[in-house]
Design an enzyme around this catalytic site. Sequence first.
Site, short mmCIF file in Angstrom:
data_model
loop_
_atom_site.label_atom_id
_atom_site.label_comp_id
_atom_site.label_asym_id
_atom_site.label_seq_id
_atom_site.Cartn_x
_atom_site.Cartn_y
_atom_site.Cartn_z
N CYS A 81 0.82 -1.22 0.00
CA CYS A 81 0.00 0.00 0.00
C CYS A 81 0.85 1.27 0.00
O CYS A 81 0.33 2.37 -0.20
CB CYS A 81 -0.94 -0.01 1.19
SG CYS A 81 -1.85 -1.55 1.34
N HIS A 104 -3.36 6.68 2.59
CA HIS A 104 -3.77 5.40 2.01
C HIS A 104 -5.17 5.07 2.53
O HIS A 104 -5.43 5.19 3.73
CB HIS A 104 -2.77 4.32 2.42
CG HIS A 104 -3.26 2.93 2.17
ND1 HIS A 104 -3.81 2.55 0.97
CD2 HIS A 104 -3.31 1.84 2.99
CE1 HIS A 104 -4.17 1.28 1.06
NE2 HIS A 104 -3.89 0.83 2.26
N ASN A 156 -10.19 -0.84 -0.28
CA ASN A 156 -8.74 -0.72 -0.13
C ASN A 156 -8.07 -1.32 -1.36
O ASN A 156 -8.05 -2.53 -1.53
CB ASN A 156 -8.31 -1.45 1.15
CG ASN A 156 -6.81 -1.43 1.37
OD1 ASN A 156 -6.04 -1.12 0.46
ND2 ASN A 156 -6.39 -1.77 2.57
#
Length: 331
Positions: free
Chosen positions: A122, A256, A287
């Site tokens: 990420c 993020h 996500n």
Amino acid sequence: MTALTQRPLRTGSRIAGVGSYLPRRVVTNEEMCTMIDSTDEWIQQRTGIVERRWASDDEPLLMMVSEAAKSAIGKSGVAPAEIDAVIVATVTHLVQTPALAPLLAAELGLQDAAAYDISAACAGFCYALAQADALIRTGSATNVLIVGAERLSDLTDKTDRSTAFLFADGAGAAVVVPSDTTGVGPVVWGSDGTQGHVITQTQDFRDAVPDAQMPTLQMEGRAVFRWATTFIADAAKKILSESGLTPEDLEVFIPHQANNRITDSMLRHLKLPDHVVVARTIRRIGNTSAASVPIAIDELLSSGEAKSGQTALIIGFGAGLVYAGQVITLP
Ligand SMILES: CC(C)(COP(=O)(O)OP(=O)(O)OC[C@H]1O[C@@H](n2cnc3c(N)ncnc32)[C@H](O)[C@@H]1OP(=O)(O)O)[C@@H](O)C(=O)NCCC(=O)NCCS
């Protein structure tokens, strides 16, 4: 010893354009709850997610990165032929070789561009941006295409109630170019491999023979949550101070998109003023790991919530554990 010649250093770099690609298929929480024992209310309350996108068979990773890249290049004003380096951040390109970046370069018709993938989960987009900035400032490249892209649904056990509702697919890209002013601030980055076990995959790809199960991601959600709301929140503070800024100087915050509660906690920790626009793209997108920051930048600019020229703090963090972030001027 013979003195070697180096290329002249440049002052800085900036992002000239961003683009993204979202898969067509929308998976609502309602549909998710046909796969796991959960509720729309629980998922929204614990993560902020209302729906996510999962790619279909006709949306392979190469197609998604290519669409995001074309959009970013189109908005950047840079001619494709002038791009001399391509970096793709992903953890879901399911072959070791060839890397995705040279395939993307070929797809875009780029002649002889340097091209390589990076694996920083990420944090991948922010790692790629740090590299693009360094390549440009040292003269190793002039115009760099960076992409964060994932098909996390390929590595998600759709029946695992600790991960299935979080992970999603998408791609985001940016073109980074030389600049006389600093449009990409100093990166703050690092890793803690002693916590490698908190987000991992169930098995090695060597075990994934045709009649065996594909490996899937597994995660100690509480450990990630704790790390993100303490250590990463401190790292975000450091990014601001290393760029010579205070929270009042910031206009946009793009962490993020892991979990809205992590974002809320970081906001409290950073004491950001109310005027700061905060990315909440997780609601509709889930996500998307390396793709989450560039998709959020693109969505905020496209919707008009954020504007070109504004000062934004971006930070990525995830499996490794690794993290990276910087202050940028929005394109
Ligand atoms: C995954 C996450 C949402 C889980 O939330 P949590 O509050 O930590 O949940 P826990 O695992 O502690 O479980 C709490 C309760 O919810 C229940 N629960 C767990 N998953 C559930 C689900 N999908 N649906 C409904 N209930 C669930 C548990 O059984 C437990 O119930 P109990 O209190 O009766 O025992 C959260 O830990 C998180 O977001 N962590 C960060 C993960 C992340 O961002 N990862 C990506 C990093 S890049």
